[in-house]
Design an enzyme around this catalytic site. Sequence first.
Site, PDB file in Angstrom:
ATOM      1  N   ALA A  73     137.717 -44.698 -59.457  1.00  0.00           N
ATOM      2  CA  ALA A  73     136.347 -44.187 -59.424  1.00  0.00           C
ATOM      3  C   ALA A  73     135.425 -45.075 -58.584  1.00  0.00           C
ATOM      4  CB  ALA A  73     135.803 -44.043 -60.842  1.00  0.00           C
ATOM      5  N   THR A  74     135.699 -46.368 -58.517  1.00  0.00           N
ATOM      6  CA  THR A  74     134.873 -47.244 -57.677  1.00  0.00           C
ATOM      7  C   THR A  74     134.938 -46.777 -56.230  1.00  0.00           C
ATOM      8  OG1 THR A  74     135.234 -49.122 -59.155  1.00  0.00           O
ATOM      9  CG2 THR A  74     134.532 -49.630 -56.899  1.00  0.00           C
ATOM     10  N   ASN A 157     129.268 -45.194 -69.708  1.00  0.00           N
ATOM     11  CA  ASN A 157     130.369 -46.056 -70.133  1.00  0.00           C
ATOM     12  C   ASN A 157     129.974 -47.090 -71.181  1.00  0.00           C
ATOM     13  OD1 ASN A 157     129.058 -46.812 -67.508  1.00  0.00           O
ATOM     14  ND2 ASN A 157     130.018 -48.765 -68.021  1.00  0.00           N
ATOM     15  N   GLN A 185     133.998 -41.737 -66.997  1.00  0.00           N
ATOM     16  CA  GLN A 185     134.071 -41.975 -68.445  1.00  0.00           C
ATOM     17  C   GLN A 185     134.226 -40.665 -69.219  1.00  0.00           C
ATOM     18  OE1 GLN A 185     134.834 -44.558 -71.048  1.00  0.00           O
ATOM     19  NE2 GLN A 185     133.947 -45.482 -69.231  1.00  0.00           N
ATOM     20  N   SER A 205     138.741 -41.162 -62.646  1.00  0.00           N
ATOM     21  CA  SER A 205     139.668 -42.282 -62.593  1.00  0.00           C
ATOM     22  C   SER A 205     140.797 -42.073 -63.592  1.00  0.00           C
ATOM     23  CB  SER A 205     138.909 -43.566 -62.932  1.00  0.00           C
ATOM     24  OG  SER A 205     139.792 -44.651 -62.973  1.00  0.00           O
ATOM     25  N   ALA A 206     142.041 -42.360 -63.178  1.00  0.00           N
ATOM     26  CA  ALA A 206     143.192 -42.101 -64.059  1.00  0.00           C
ATOM     27  C   ALA A 206     143.250 -43.046 -65.256  1.00  0.00           C
ATOM     28  CB  ALA A 206     144.489 -42.207 -63.254  1.00  0.00           C
ATOM     29  N   HIS A 207     142.868 -44.319 -65.043  1.00  0.00           N
ATOM     30  CA  HIS A 207     143.099 -45.276 -66.136  1.00  0.00           C
ATOM     31  C   HIS A 207     142.092 -45.153 -67.281  1.00  0.00           C
ATOM     32  CE1 HIS A 207     140.090 -48.608 -65.549  1.00  0.00           C
ATOM     33  NE2 HIS A 207     140.025 -48.091 -64.335  1.00  0.00           N
ATOM     34  N   THR A 246     148.726 -44.446 -46.930  1.00  0.00           N
ATOM     35  CA  THR A 246     149.874 -43.792 -47.568  1.00  0.00           C
ATOM     36  C   THR A 246     149.546 -43.454 -49.007  1.00  0.00           C
ATOM     37  OG1 THR A 246     151.367 -45.008 -46.142  1.00  0.00           O
ATOM     38  CG2 THR A 246     152.313 -44.107 -48.167  1.00  0.00           C
ATOM     39  N   CYS A 333     133.113 -54.929 -66.298  1.00  0.00           N
ATOM     40  CA  CYS A 333     132.660 -55.491 -65.026  1.00  0.00           C
ATOM     41  C   CYS A 333     131.478 -56.428 -65.240  1.00  0.00           C
ATOM     42  CB  CYS A 333     132.265 -54.382 -64.073  1.00  0.00           C
ATOM     43  SG  CYS A 333     133.169 -52.873 -64.370  1.00  0.00           S
TER      44      CYS A 333
HETATM   45  C1  PLP Z   1     135.551 -47.276 -65.225  1.00  0.00           C
HETATM   46  C2  PLP Z   1     134.408 -46.678 -64.546  1.00  0.00           C
HETATM   47  C3  PLP Z   1     134.260 -46.773 -63.155  1.00  0.00           C
HETATM   48  C4  PLP Z   1     135.238 -47.539 -62.290  1.00  0.00           C
HETATM   49  O1  PLP Z   1     136.465 -46.878 -62.224  1.00  0.00           O
HETATM   50  P1  PLP Z   1     137.734 -47.590 -61.529  1.00  0.00           P
HETATM   51  O2  PLP Z   1     138.734 -46.486 -61.447  1.00  0.00           O
HETATM   52  O3  PLP Z   1     138.137 -48.687 -62.434  1.00  0.00           O
HETATM   53  O4  PLP Z   1     137.320 -48.065 -60.197  1.00  0.00           O
HETATM   54  C5  PLP Z   1     133.171 -46.180 -62.579  1.00  0.00           C
HETATM   55  N1  PLP Z   1     132.274 -45.509 -63.299  1.00  0.00           N
HETATM   56  C6  PLP Z   1     132.379 -45.384 -64.635  1.00  0.00           C
HETATM   57  C7  PLP Z   1     131.354 -44.607 -65.388  1.00  0.00           C
HETATM   58  C8  PLP Z   1     133.445 -45.966 -65.305  1.00  0.00           C
HETATM   59  O5  PLP Z   1     133.537 -45.851 -66.627  1.00  0.00           O
END
Ligand code: PLP
Length: 388
Positions: A73-74, A157, A185, A205-207, A246, A333
């Site tokens: 997501a960053t 978040n 989030q 974001s997947a994680h 890639t 962060c």
């Molecule tokens: C975790 C998060 C991000 C960053 O996502 P990454 O995939 O770790 O770069 C950005 N925005 C929000 C709201 C998040 O919770």
Amino acid sequence: MQTPVYLDNQATTPVDPRVFAAMRPLYETHFGNASSSTHRHGWYVEELVTLAREQVAELISAKPEEIIFTSGATESNNLALFGTCRAQLSRSPKQNTTVISASTEHRAVLDPLAKLKSDKCEIKLLAPNKDGLIEPEVLQAAVSPECTLVSLMLGNNEIGVINDIASLAAVCRENGSLLHCDAAQAAGKIPVDVKALGVDLLSISAHKLYGPKGIGALFVRASLPKSSIEPIMFGGGQEQGLRSGTLNSPAIVGFGEACRLAKIELEQEGKRLQLLATRLFESLSNSLGGVQLNGAQSNRLPGSLNLSFEGVESAELLGKLSPHLSLSSTSACSSGHGKGSHVLKALGLTEARQRSSIRIGIGRFNTEEDITFASEQIRSAVKELRQT
Ligand SMILES: *Cc1c(COP(=O)(O)O)cnc(C)c1O
């Protein structure tokens, strides 16, 4: 039960074993480059990536061609913000432009905006109401013809509140501004439908949804003119030229599986997490007193709590709890910087209350037993700290 119990699911989530199982063959056998078009090693991986793209698109009711895979997501946020602003400035070099966002956004929006700020590009940050939400009237009062882009998050978040993106999008449409939404989030936790939300760009974001780290996506609305967004990375021209490099095929396949599972399980899981969060909050506030929930009381991300414990320093509380519970006071962060939470500050909470707040994120793999244990641990730690 394994201790410490993990209750920081806003920072990251564990990889679902089903996701890992889907990824494994890509490390063991299917190592091909999805862009290799002359042999079976490439073709097969391309097929897997195509399926994953459909699964990711389906979670947010998008079309597969609207999904641009990124590293998370960053990166999606950076691509959305730099990509649209640079495109605007190169289309109309003589015109100034404005970007509107909010003081409660993630650093992955605020920091790129700080870099974008220049004589040509003004950045306006809106203040939330006391619930932590951006009101459409506040956005309405801030927009102007120069405003090319608005960036507002869906689920927060830190405090778990959910912006009314559909109403904010209506303001943007009327003003002719693009709307980017950081849904990292919220995706996988609440229904996200890019059409119903009316967004032009959306980051996930997947994680954050039980997938692997280092993979995410930017939704780019298909009807958006190609000239509205430029790449920020250059090379092989993958992802429709918007994101060269890639493809991280094992992670993409895991991301796809994570989205497929989230789509199926979201509703039931949401109810369960909501119930666990309510139970935890009630047991703590009934047994302790001086416990306050930060942010809106209703319409929150399921499983997400941000609580203040009167008379307690969160750093001390977290330290005391760390052998038993993995928790944080702010986003991962920011916690690294040792600064306080910019979100709680934006809510206008007193310094004392900001410093006495912790964030709790209950996730898919937390059990009732975990929550009972967490309640007992937090209660006794708070009582002890209040006595000293
Ligand atoms: C975790 C998060 C991000 C960053 O996502 P990454 O995939 O770790 O770069 C950005 N925005 C929000 C709201 C998040 O919770």
